[in-house]
Design a protein around this motif. Sequence first.
Motif, mmCIF file in Angstrom:
data_model
loop_
_atom_site.group_PDB
_atom_site.id
_atom_site.type_symbol
_atom_site.label_atom_id
_atom_site.label_comp_id
_atom_site.label_asym_id
_atom_site.label_seq_id
_atom_site.Cartn_x
_atom_site.Cartn_y
_atom_site.Cartn_z
ATOM 1 N N LYS A 126 4.111 -1.088 -9.546
ATOM 2 C CA LYS A 126 4.395 -0.496 -8.087
ATOM 3 C C LYS A 126 4.092 -1.448 -7.008
ATOM 4 O O LYS A 126 4.012 -1.322 -5.927
ATOM 5 C CB LYS A 126 3.337 0.585 -7.902
ATOM 6 N N VAL A 127 4.001 -2.833 -7.288
ATOM 7 C CA VAL A 127 3.873 -3.949 -6.279
ATOM 8 C C VAL A 127 5.066 -4.618 -6.255
ATOM 9 O O VAL A 127 5.610 -5.214 -7.004
ATOM 10 C CB VAL A 127 2.638 -4.866 -7.072
ATOM 11 N N ARG A 161 2.437 2.016 -3.331
ATOM 12 C CA ARG A 161 1.412 2.266 -4.349
ATOM 13 C C ARG A 161 1.056 3.662 -4.171
ATOM 14 O O ARG A 161 1.006 4.706 -4.993
ATOM 15 C CB ARG A 161 0.376 1.510 -4.249
ATOM 16 N N ARG A 221 0.776 -1.340 0.034
ATOM 17 C CA ARG A 221 0.009 -0.018 -0.024
ATOM 18 C C ARG A 221 0.789 1.292 -0.094
ATOM 19 O O ARG A 221 0.682 2.147 -0.595
ATOM 20 C CB ARG A 221 -0.901 0.050 1.171
ATOM 21 N N PRO A 238 5.228 6.502 -3.656
ATOM 22 C CA PRO A 238 6.225 5.574 -4.216
ATOM 23 C C PRO A 238 7.772 6.359 -4.054
ATOM 24 O O PRO A 238 8.724 5.738 -4.070
ATOM 25 C CB PRO A 238 6.181 5.338 -5.685
#
Length: 159
Positions: A103-104, A86, A83, A89
């Motif tokens: 973004k994971v 995301r 989280r 960043p």
Amino acid sequence: TANTVLLLLATGARLAWGMARHGLLPSVFRYVDPRRQTPAVAAAVVTLLAVLMATSDDIGRVAQLTNFTLFVAFIAVNASVIRLRRLTPSAERPFRVRGSIGKVPVPSLLGGAAALVLLARLEPLVPVGGVALTAAGLLASLAAVRRVRPVIPARTPRR
């Protein structure tokens, strides 16, 4: 198992002390023995809990309840990493999780998924007891937060 009791003894007192510093537990858990520099009250309470667990008729159930809480904590930590990655960043962080798809962060995704699989493999009644204990702990913590103010000193800026 003995590992469950050892885990509780090794980490529980310091965890309770830290929570009390943040105002999440009553201030009595903040007491540090001046000679030994250990959280004496927290250690005594954790030791009492460990003795009660170790003398339980069903130590296997105690171990599974401990596993439940650890798996939930691992899921929460990994979900938080995902989280935060995301939402912010570019934020400065004390560590980096390498290996991402978009973004994971893959390690966090795999870690959370593995904990979820292990959580699903527990005996059917263990999650019910684990949720009940977690809810009781959360309610106790919320009650303590309303009465206790944290004593964390202000952070000094990094140079």
